[in-house]
Motif scaffolding. Structure first.
Motif, short mmCIF file in Angstrom:
data_model
loop_
_atom_site.label_atom_id
_atom_site.label_comp_id
_atom_site.label_asym_id
_atom_site.label_seq_id
_atom_site.Cartn_x
_atom_site.Cartn_y
_atom_site.Cartn_z
N UNK B 243 34.00 -73.39 70.47
CA UNK B 243 34.47 -73.68 69.51
C UNK B 243 34.45 -71.74 68.81
N UNK B 244 35.27 -71.05 68.34
CA UNK B 244 35.44 -69.69 68.47
C UNK B 244 35.32 -69.10 67.03
N UNK B 245 35.40 -68.03 66.57
CA UNK B 245 35.67 -67.84 65.02
C UNK B 245 33.76 -68.16 64.27
N UNK B 246 33.12 -67.91 64.88
CA UNK B 246 31.49 -68.28 64.73
C UNK B 246 30.42 -66.91 64.49
N UNK B 247 30.60 -66.25 62.94
CA UNK B 247 29.65 -65.41 62.74
C UNK B 247 28.60 -64.91 63.89
N UNK B 248 29.00 -63.51 64.13
CA UNK B 248 28.39 -63.11 65.15
C UNK B 248 27.79 -61.25 65.19
N UNK B 249 27.01 -60.65 65.83
CA UNK B 249 26.07 -59.67 65.24
C UNK B 249 26.55 -58.87 65.23
N UNK B 251 28.22 -59.16 62.20
CA UNK B 251 28.74 -59.37 60.72
C UNK B 251 30.11 -59.95 60.91
N UNK B 252 30.27 -60.43 62.04
CA UNK B 252 31.95 -60.72 62.16
C UNK B 252 31.67 -62.19 62.60
N UNK B 253 33.35 -62.41 62.90
CA UNK B 253 33.39 -64.19 63.69
C UNK B 253 34.14 -63.86 64.88
N UNK B 254 32.89 -62.80 65.67
CA UNK B 254 33.20 -62.68 67.20
C UNK B 254 33.22 -64.07 68.44
N UNK B 255 31.71 -64.71 67.74
CA UNK B 255 31.37 -65.83 68.97
C UNK B 255 31.83 -66.83 68.40
N UNK B 256 31.47 -68.05 69.56
CA UNK B 256 31.23 -69.37 69.74
C UNK B 256 30.52 -69.87 69.63
N UNK B 345 20.85 -59.35 64.06
CA UNK B 345 21.02 -60.21 62.90
C UNK B 345 21.24 -61.62 62.97
N UNK B 346 21.22 -62.42 61.46
CA UNK B 346 21.30 -63.85 61.94
C UNK B 346 21.72 -64.29 63.07
N UNK B 384 24.38 -77.97 72.72
CA UNK B 384 25.60 -76.94 72.50
C UNK B 384 24.77 -75.35 72.22
N UNK B 385 25.73 -73.97 72.05
CA UNK B 385 24.71 -73.23 71.63
C UNK B 385 26.12 -71.74 71.64
N UNK B 386 25.21 -71.12 70.83
CA UNK B 386 26.02 -70.19 70.42
C UNK B 386 26.46 -68.64 70.76
N UNK B 387 27.26 -68.09 71.91
CA UNK B 387 27.57 -67.21 72.65
C UNK B 387 28.39 -66.19 72.05
N UNK B 388 27.64 -65.23 72.71
CA UNK B 388 28.63 -63.53 72.44
C UNK B 388 28.39 -62.72 73.71
N UNK B 389 28.98 -61.75 73.29
CA UNK B 389 29.00 -60.59 74.17
C UNK B 389 28.55 -60.97 75.51
N UNK B 390 28.97 -61.49 76.77
CA UNK B 390 28.22 -61.61 78.45
C UNK B 390 28.51 -60.13 78.68
N UNK B 391 27.31 -59.85 79.55
CA UNK B 391 28.02 -58.18 80.16
C UNK B 391 27.05 -58.36 81.96
N UNK B 392 28.27 -57.53 82.20
CA UNK B 392 27.63 -57.41 83.36
C UNK B 392 27.92 -56.27 84.20
#
Lengths: 180, 393
Positions: B243-249, B251-256, B345-346, B384-392
């Protein structure tokens, strides 16, 4: 070699490269007995061979220069003149995320010494290097942080820098820096 | 007293005199130095002081105020003021042993008519003089390193950088202080903007309390669509619901929010990435936040996983994620731990781990798994878990 994470890089359909930061200031003081104090958060520079924490001069190895760098494992200080150089290397490395204070001493006889305090712990120092004739000028009147030009780029979060004429203790440099 | 004639000087050229340069040697550099500023400022304020407007003209001029002390060259000092009154350029050299550190100035005050004062310490006994002068650099910029001649260089994160040469050809991220309760808002610095990056003390768990200047070598993030788990690049396996559109670090809604609501399927968000040369150790990182409690705890000991696999299924970096209240507790499933999770944040945390050895170039699988069961890489968990911005990198 990436051993630590760097700042986040946003991507879309393709991989994205964040290019390096490059910072320098004018530095007009001539070579002289001096103490360099630099406080930063360790973000991986100590693991990057020859990465510069601070460098006075330029990349030329035949001109006056003073720099604190990593040998890939530990921080070290090097003073070079037109023909030669002297280096003193620490025996312990800070861990990732540590608050590090380095105190580099250039003595009037051209010898160097480096002290290190991690997270406010007692300072450990190198032995004083052999003497070396002081250059009459730096390669360029420039002070670099985290690189020298495009070379020797590392990873630091820089907090304070103070360079004071003469030889001073870590405690004195903290007073100069307002960090004691 | 320990003062020496000639440790500093004021220089000027006066066509009314017969010499190439006038020199007023100072026994010591200007004392009681303090910065000053002049600007035309017009203030409009309502009678009840509830409304205030300020209009300024230009950026004004920085100035330096200091005292000439122990002066025994009375006429030289007066000639200096006379030259300043004629708008001659006067040059202040705070240390004659470092003559390149010089400041071309105008004398702002005092101007003629004026009178010199008796030095506070040595005036009565020795007839020495003192006068407070106000200087403005001819280019109107601030004075640097004039405060004490022993101080050869001074800079602090967050300080002035107009005299610095800084370059970075692209954007880069950093932690801003504002908006996140002090835990850091993920922000983007424009190209050629040095990053004032807020950090906390050693543990990285507390609020960020001090500014730093973040300086980094170049790096590449090989993970794709790092802020868009809804992209088709991310394959949802095993019935995983993103489910996208979640609050992200930011301050936007780019998390899932990634949710695996059955123990049977092994829900995973997966993408194929291509790691290019060189073959070297790689670092995997990502932002996580505890999921909704109604499903997070459905399966005891279930854990989230962020991992990197070869296309043949061999795990090269694996980070196991459990939660203690809202704080992640990480386990190394494959690879080498790095530091501690960094709070943002958040309720967001950035986690990281590196490979044990070099990773060859080629394709790899990058997985976000919300509920991987109790051990190994099994998929028997549920949660479940909120996730954002993976980096390799």
């Amino acid at each position: 070699m990436p051993l630590f994470p760097s700042s986040y890089i946003k991507t879309a359909a393709a991989a994205v490269q964040r290019v390096r930061d490059q910072l320098s200031f004018p530095f007009t003081a001539r070579p002289q007995a001096m103490t360099v104090y630099i406080r930063f958060v360790e973000l991986g520079s100590v693991q990057a061979n020859l990465s510069r924490v601070i460098h006075i001069g330029n990349t030329a190895t035949t001109l006056g220069r003073l720099f604190i760098s990593s040998n890939g494992s530990f921080y070290q200080i090097t003073h070079g003149n037109d023909t030669s150089s002297q280096t003193a290397t620490l025996a312990a490395a800070p861990s990732y995320g540590s608050l590090v204070e380095l105190r580099g001493v250039l003595n009037a006889n051209g010898s160097v010494l480096l002290g290190q305090s991690v997270a406010g712990a007692a300072e450990t120092t190198t032995a004083t290097s052999a003497t070396l004739s002081m250059s009459s000028y730096w390669g360029t009147a420039t002070i670099w942080f985290n690189s020298v030009g495009a070379s020797g780029v590392g990873f630091v979060a820089l907090r304070d820098v103070k360079i004071v004429a003469g030889v001073h203790t870590m405690q004195e440099m903290r007073v100069w820096a307002g960090t004691d | 007293m320990g003062v020496f004639r000639g440790s500093a000087a004021l220089l000027w050229v006066d066509s009314d005199d017969q010499t190439t340069e006038r020199v007023l040697l100072l026994r010591e550099p200007l004392r009681e130095l303090r910065p000053a500023h002049q600007q035309s400022v017009f203030v409009a304020e309502s009678l009840d002081q509830s409304q205030r407007q300020i209009f300024t003209v230009g950026e004004g001029a920085d100035e330096l105020v200091g005292k000439v002390r122990y002066a025994d060259d009375a006429q030289g000092l007066m000639d200096f003021i006379k030259a300043g009154s004629k708008l001659r350029t006067v040059t202040y050299v705070p240390n004659l042993g470092d003559a390149d550190r010089r400041y071309a100035c105008y004398l702002i005050a005092p101007l003629s008519p004026t009178a010199l004062g008796m030095d506070a310490d040595a005036g009565v006994d020795f007839g020495l003089l003192e006068v407070e002068i106000r200087l403005r650099k001819t280019d109107r910029t601030p004075f640097a390193d004039t405060w004490k001649k022993d101080l050869l260089f001074s800079w602090r994160a967050g300080g002035r950088m107009e005299e610095a040469t800084f370059s970075r050809a692209g954007v880069a991220s950093y932690a801003a202080l504002a908006g996140g309760g002090g835990y850091g808002t993920l922000s983007t610095g424009a190209a050629a903007a040095a990053r004032t990056h807020w950090m906390s003390t050693a543990s990285s768990k507390g609020p960020r309390t001090f500014p730093t200047l973040l300086l980094e070598e170049q790096r590449t993030n090989f993970a794709l669509q790092s802020e868009n788990l809804g992209s088709a690049t991310w394959t949802k396996i095993g019935g995983l619901i993103a489910t996208t559109g979640q609050a992200d670090p930011r301050g936007g809604t780019g998390a899932a929010l990634i949710n695996d609501n059955t123990t049977a399927n092994g829900g995973t968000a997966r993408e194929t990435i291509n790691i290019t040369a060189p073959s070297t150790i790689r670092v995997l990182s990502g932002f996580i936040r505890r999921g909704t409690t109604s499903t997070t705890v459905l399966t005891p000991n279930s854990r989230g996983v962020l991992r990197l696999l070869t296309t043949a299924g061999t795990q090269r970096i694996g980070i196991g994620i459990k939660w203690s209240s809202d704080k992640p507790v990480l386990t190394v499933e494959t690879g080498v731990a790095i530091g501690v999770p960094e709070k943002w944040r958040g309720g967001w945390w950035r986690i990281q781990q590196r490979s044990t050895g070099n990773l060859t170039t080629g394709n790899y699988l990058l997985d976000w798994i919300p509920a991987a069961g109790t051990t190994g890489a099994g998929f028997s968990g549920k949660g479940n878990m909120y996730v954002f911005a993976a980096q390799v990198e």
